[in-house]
Design a protein around this motif. Structure first.
Motif, short mmCIF file in Angstrom:
data_model
loop_
_atom_site.label_atom_id
_atom_site.label_comp_id
_atom_site.label_asym_id
_atom_site.label_seq_id
_atom_site.Cartn_x
_atom_site.Cartn_y
_atom_site.Cartn_z
N THR A 1 54.08 20.88 -28.49
CA THR A 1 52.74 20.62 -26.83
C THR A 1 52.08 22.46 -26.37
N TRP B 1 48.94 23.89 -26.32
CA TRP B 1 47.81 24.22 -25.13
C TRP B 1 47.15 25.86 -25.08
N PRO C 1 43.43 28.83 -16.56
CA PRO C 1 44.29 27.84 -15.94
C PRO C 1 45.20 27.40 -16.93
N VAL C 2 45.53 27.72 -17.48
CA VAL C 2 45.81 27.33 -19.04
C VAL C 2 46.75 27.75 -18.65
N THR C 3 47.78 29.29 -18.06
CA THR C 3 48.76 30.06 -17.49
C THR C 3 49.65 29.26 -16.71
N ILE D 1 49.93 26.08 -16.57
CA ILE D 1 49.87 25.29 -16.93
C ILE D 1 51.21 25.27 -17.78
N ALA E 1 54.50 25.44 -16.11
CA ALA E 1 54.19 24.05 -15.37
C ALA E 1 54.98 22.52 -16.30
N PHE E 2 54.54 22.84 -17.76
CA PHE E 2 54.86 22.54 -18.91
C PHE E 2 56.16 23.01 -19.04
#
Length: 345
Positions: A124, A128, A145-147, A149, A152-153
């Motif tokens: 996963t 990303w 913004p992916v950072t 995320i 968090a994941f």
């Protein structure tokens, strides 16, 4: 941040510094695995959780320091290729460990729900990272913004892994080749104070080695003309990942199979965060949009290797060609093919 004056370093001096750091990382990383194994027994958190959290984070420290330093100095390609190349080579090392374990396929013997969940988390997180360059090149305070995320994941995934250990909803079938890690007798385990003290010291050594490794790698790039991706994937990623190879083989030989597998997969999941922290350190925009096609190739190749590993963890082939699983054979071929393609491109 400490600044190294490498402008006057010769290629020999850069290579000696690089080699010295690799030896330090190998020694400290190997030793810290034994400490983590004992911490798992002393604290009762279990081999899989210790492999995912303590072992994965500690043996990866030199790599994350190198990637952050490279990103801070504007070497985005080196930062990302070191992070993602490390995941690929450590998956390759898992296949090597399977060769060493001769009783059965390693993924069969060390089957567990936490190991499967760790690999799912890794897939996963890699997805990303592969998706990020195809999203708008927009940042907030220089951070894509992916950072957040990714962070968090990862945190959510670790929470799920601990939950699976405490109350698993799925159990692998126990066969004569299934091995459960047995804790050492408590009388032979040092005190918690000593273990945590040694753990912290070894972490500091690994961090310092990673900090020194980056300028040596940068100097080698400047003097040899090699691309940052080649140096990141084949030199820095391999040198910072040597502890995973040594410790996984050592764990297999002493029967700690779950720790061997979870240390590799858990370390790989943690290594995806190298890219996230590198994006924070990289001040020229989104580091994901500085990823080259060569790096995207390695992310895709690593995703393929992890997908095959997941199939192997579910299928649990007992014996295959050369007494290793089909997934290990495929991973060996894919990694070697990827290295060849990188060198001739």
């Amino acid at each position: 941040m400490l600044i190294f004056q490498t402008a006057n370093w010769t290629l020999l001096e850069s290579s000696l510094v690089f080699g010295g750091c690799a030896l330090v990382i190998t020694f400290a990383g190997t030793r810290i695995t034994r400490v983590v194994d004992q911490l798992a027994d002393r604290t009762g958190i279990g081999e899989a959780a210790a492999g995912a959290i303590l072992l994965g984070a500690s043996t990866s420290l030199s790599g994350v320091v190198l990637s952050v330093t490279a990103a801070w100095n504007g070497h985005a390609e080196l930062a990302v290729s070191n992070a993602l190349g490390g995941i690929a080579v450590q998956t390759f090392f898992l296949a090597i460990a399977d060769i060493v374990y001769r009783r059965a396929n390693l993924e069969h013997a060390a089957a567990s729900a936490p190991n499967m969940l760790q690999n799912g988390l890794l897939i996963t997180l890699l997805a990303w990272i592969l998706l990020a360059p195809n999203l708008p090149d927009a940042t907030i305070w220089g951070i894509h913004p992916v950072t957040p995320i990714l962070f968090a994941f990862y945190i959510f995934g670790i929470h799920l892994i601990r939950g699976v250990k405490a109350a698993p909803m799925w159990h692998p079938s126990v066969t004569r080749d299934t091995r459960q890690d047995q804790p050492d007798p408590e009388s032979r385990i040092p005190s918690l104070l000593r273990l945590w003290s040694e753990f912290i010291v070894l972490m500091a050594v690994l961090g310092a080695a990673g900090l020194t490794l980056e300028p040596a790698a940068t100097s080698i790039i400047a003097q040899t003309g090699l691309s940052q991706t080649v140096v990141g994937v084949l030199l820095t990623a391999v040198s910072t990942s040597i502890p995973e190879l040594v410790t996984s083989i050592a764990a297999v030989r002493r029967g700690a199979l779950t720790l061997a597998v979870s240390g590799i997969i858990g370390g790989n999941a943690f290594d995806t965060l190298f890219t996230a922290v590198s994006d924070i350190a990289y001040r020229e925009g989104s580091i994901y949009h500085a990823i080259t096609s060569e790096v995207e190739f390695w992310v895709s190749l690593t995703l393929l290797m992890c997908g095959i590993l997941m199939i192997g963890l579910v299928r649990r082939e007992r014996y295959g060609l050369g007494r290793i699983g089909f997934e290990s054979s495929a991973i060996l071929v894919l990694y070697i093919a990827g290295v060849v393609m990188l060198l001739i491109s």
